[in-house]
Enzyme design. Sequence first.
Site, PDB file in Angstrom:
ATOM      1  N   GLY A 122      18.246  -5.435  -1.067  1.00  0.00           N
ATOM      2  CA  GLY A 122      17.235  -5.641  -0.070  1.00  0.00           C
ATOM      3  C   GLY A 122      17.786  -6.929   0.957  1.00  0.00           C
ATOM      4  N   GLY A 161      15.625   3.761   6.997  1.00  0.00           N
ATOM      5  CA  GLY A 161      15.968   2.976   5.866  1.00  0.00           C
ATOM      6  C   GLY A 161      16.153   3.520   4.384  1.00  0.00           C
ATOM      7  N   ASP A 187      19.618  -1.900  -5.823  1.00  0.00           N
ATOM      8  CA  ASP A 187      18.651  -1.953  -4.606  1.00  0.00           C
ATOM      9  C   ASP A 187      18.992  -3.167  -4.091  1.00  0.00           C
ATOM     10  OD1 ASP A 187      16.822  -1.795  -2.426  1.00  0.00           O
ATOM     11  OD2 ASP A 187      15.145  -2.108  -3.833  1.00  0.00           O
ATOM     12  N   ASP A 236       5.035  -0.905   1.205  1.00  0.00           N
ATOM     13  CA  ASP A 236       6.386  -1.894   0.329  1.00  0.00           C
ATOM     14  C   ASP A 236       5.945  -3.251   1.202  1.00  0.00           C
ATOM     15  OD1 ASP A 236       8.293  -3.202  -0.434  1.00  0.00           O
ATOM     16  OD2 ASP A 236       9.559  -1.387  -0.554  1.00  0.00           O
ATOM     17  N   THR A 281      10.166  -8.398   2.844  1.00  0.00           N
ATOM     18  CA  THR A 281      10.408  -8.788   4.026  1.00  0.00           C
ATOM     19  C   THR A 281       9.589  -8.476   5.240  1.00  0.00           C
ATOM     20  OG1 THR A 281      12.495  -9.678   3.210  1.00  0.00           O
ATOM     21  CG2 THR A 281      12.302  -9.821   5.484  1.00  0.00           C
ATOM     22  N   ASP A 287      16.092   2.724   1.572  1.00  0.00           N
ATOM     23  CA  ASP A 287      15.254   2.207   0.556  1.00  0.00           C
ATOM     24  C   ASP A 287      13.779   2.858   0.804  1.00  0.00           C
ATOM     25  OD1 ASP A 287      15.055   0.807   2.853  1.00  0.00           O
ATOM     26  OD2 ASP A 287      14.235  -0.944   1.984  1.00  0.00           O
ATOM     27  N   ARG A 288      13.452   2.934   2.053  1.00  0.00           N
ATOM     28  CA  ARG A 288      11.942   3.719   2.584  1.00  0.00           C
ATOM     29  C   ARG A 288      12.123   5.065   1.845  1.00  0.00           C
ATOM     30  NH1 ARG A 288      11.106   3.272   8.374  1.00  0.00           N
ATOM     31  NH2 ARG A 288       9.119   4.186   7.846  1.00  0.00           N
TER      32      ARG A 288
END
Length: 242
Positions: free
Chosen positions: A8, A94, A6, A117, A120, A96-97
């Site tokens: 980020g 995204g 992952d 989440d 950042t 990751d979302r």
Amino acid sequence: MNLAIDIGNTLTKLTIVDNGQVVDFDLTKELNLEFVEKFLKKNRGINAAIMVSTSNEYEDIESWLIANLKQFIKFDSTVPVPLKNLYSTPQTLGPDRLAAAVGANAIYPNSNILIVDFGTAITIDFVSSANEYLGGNISPGARMRFMALNKFTKKLPLCNLNTNTKLIGDNSIEAIESGVVNGIVYEIEGYINDLKTKYQNLRIIFTGGDGDFFAKRLKNPIFATYDLVAYGLNRILEYNAK
């Protein structure tokens, strides 16, 4: 055993998942092939890997994983997932979302789930009991808020999260710390309260670097895990292996 990578905005997390459980992980600010090779030497028996990234900077790592493992997936909007994605522009979502949403659905199948989440940026995502990803919102994370107050004013200092945040600060530093922390708490509590009126038996999951910090400050029952994206990536990897 599977490897989930992952990448980020601030850190990259490498996670080893075996039989659905996280067995090892490592973090780095600067991902390179040497770091990946060293991590895999410590964890023998990796058969497959999945990577989530918003850039194309890691082609050497992708090539190495393709050459050395039985299966490799670079996760993006074209990869099938075990969740119906109702986002109107899936190519802009995204990855990751979406991976976090898949992970949440794996933990609480057939449930209404609010995923927050704290990274950042703070992302708010929602999965319905019909196993559908409905979408979510994005706002600045805690550190981004602290930096903005410092950068766009002449005299306000740069502050950080403080475990002893007050309701009302009685000096400039406390005022900034309280304003940022309490502002985020009230923001998330607002989402929770409004969603509870619309959806029954709402499940709440906090993740991200500041997830534990804020989980301790909200009144609602919350499941906090730092591994949500990794669980989702592993689930997507297994789903595409069938």
